[in-house]
Write an enzyme that holds these catalytic residues in place. Structure first.
Site, PDB file in Angstrom:
ATOM      1  N   TYR A   1       3.532   9.462 -11.236  1.00 35.79           N
ATOM      2  CA  TYR A   1       2.538   8.812 -10.364  1.00 35.79           C
ATOM      3  C   TYR A   1       1.577   7.923 -11.152  1.00 35.79           C
ATOM      4  CZ  TYR A   1      -1.023   8.078  -6.797  1.00 35.79           C
ATOM      5  OH  TYR A   1      -1.921   7.495  -5.947  1.00 35.79           O
TER       6      TYR A   1
ATOM      7  N   ASN B   1       0.805  -1.230   0.000  1.00 41.81           N
ATOM      8  CA  ASN B   1       0.000   0.000   0.000  1.00 41.81           C
ATOM      9  C   ASN B   1       0.835   1.275   0.000  1.00 41.81           C
ATOM     10  OD1 ASN B   1      -2.503   1.696   0.826  1.00 41.81           O
ATOM     11  ND2 ASN B   1      -1.025   2.045   2.482  1.00 41.81           N
TER      12      ASN B   1
ATOM     13  N   LYS C   1       1.316   3.711 -11.282  1.00 40.14           N
ATOM     14  CA  LYS C   1       0.109   2.934 -10.962  1.00 40.14           C
ATOM     15  C   LYS C   1      -0.331   2.071 -12.148  1.00 40.14           C
ATOM     16  CE  LYS C   1      -0.276   4.373  -6.690  1.00 40.14           C
ATOM     17  NZ  LYS C   1      -0.073   3.463  -5.547  1.00 40.14           N
TER      18      LYS C   1
END
Ligand code: NAD
Length: 247
Positions: free
Chosen positions: A155, A90, A159
């Site tokens: 970013y 996470n 992902k």
């Protein structure tokens, strides 16, 4: 639901990760939270201890970007608490630098935590999971892994990579009894969002069909479902938890 399961949650000291840790503890798991520093780990452990002094939780802070440190820390968990049943990748950093100001160093910094650390942690648990013929891995992706975002290019790139790892490892590891899934949160009320003024929050809420910002518990609920036996036929899924905010 998770009585005596050993769960490792990276980025477990605050925000979404903290909520995941607390939710697993409420369901009877033994949890190891990973943070970046001793102080933040201690703060999270103190908070959990105040909620319930009997929670079986401990905290560690290996550098997730260093495979050897992660492996050593996870082997120690294995020796002291038993084999890791569930890994939640996470920890992540987000940022919004315009591309014209971007440097390779910044790009690498984001990729290092958001992608390479997911690789490191997963690689460090996988041999024992394969030996035992079961295990669950859940990654925290993001809605930007589907739609991209204007700015902070590393970013969304990171992902997208998390989704690629998730789906590909799910295919490779399913025959060995291991499920790999991801959650893709929308805007979620962690420290960063909670501190925004109302005039910034309102227009955001207006873009969300469910008409509220996600709570960390919304994400934790999805993670617990995917980690549970109720999801035993689900693998390779990127589960959006975003109130249908898809833009
Ligand atoms: P947060 O900033 O509140 O928490 C981040 C966690 O990651 C902390 O526990 C921190 O200790 C850990 N971390 C940060 N840098 C680290 C490092 N170098 N080494 C080890 N650990 C480190 O963030 P959050 O909002 O709770 O985000 C958690 C995850 O959810 C991230 O992967 C993020 O990309 C994803 N996400 C968040 C949102 C949102 O709106 N909050 C939306 C989509 C996805």
């Amino acid at each position: 639901m998770f009585k005596d399961k050993v769960v490792v949650v990276t980025g477990g000291t605050r925000g979404i990760g903290f909520s995941i840790v607390e939710s697993f503890l409420k369901e009877g798991a033994k949890v190891v939270l990973c943070g970046s520093r001793q102080e933040t780990v201690d703060k999270a452990l103190k908070e959990l201890n105040e909620l319930n002094p009997d929670y079986p939780v401990r905290g560690i802070h290996p550098r997730l970007t260093d495979y050897d440190e992660v492996k050593k820390a996870f082997d120690q968990i294995n020796d002291e608490m038993g084999p890791i049943d569930i890994l939640i990748n996470n920890a992540g950093i987000s940022e919004s630098t315009p591309f014209t100001d971007y440097t390779l160093e910044l790009f690498q910094k984001v990729i290092d935590l958001n992608v390479n650390a997911v690789f490191n942690c997963t690689r460090a648990v996988i041999d024992k999971m394969i030996e035992r013929g079961n295990g669950v891995i859940i990654n925290t992706s993001s809605m930007v892994s589907i739609y991209g975002q204007p700015g902070g290019v590393a970013y969304p790139t990171s992902k997208f990579a998390v989704n690629g790892l998730t789906i590909s490892l799910a295919r490779e590891l399913a025959p060995k009894g291991i499920r790999v899934n991801a959650v893709a949160p929308g805007i979620t009320k962690t420290d960063m969002v909670a501190n925004l003024p109302d005039e910034m929050i309102e227009p955001l809420i207006n873009q969300i069909p469910i008409h509220r910002i996600g709570e960390p518990e919304d994400i934790a609920n999805a993670v617990l479902f995917l980690a549970s036996d109720k999801a035993s036929y689900i693998t390779g899924v990127i589960l959006s938890v975003d109130g249908l905010m898809r833009s």
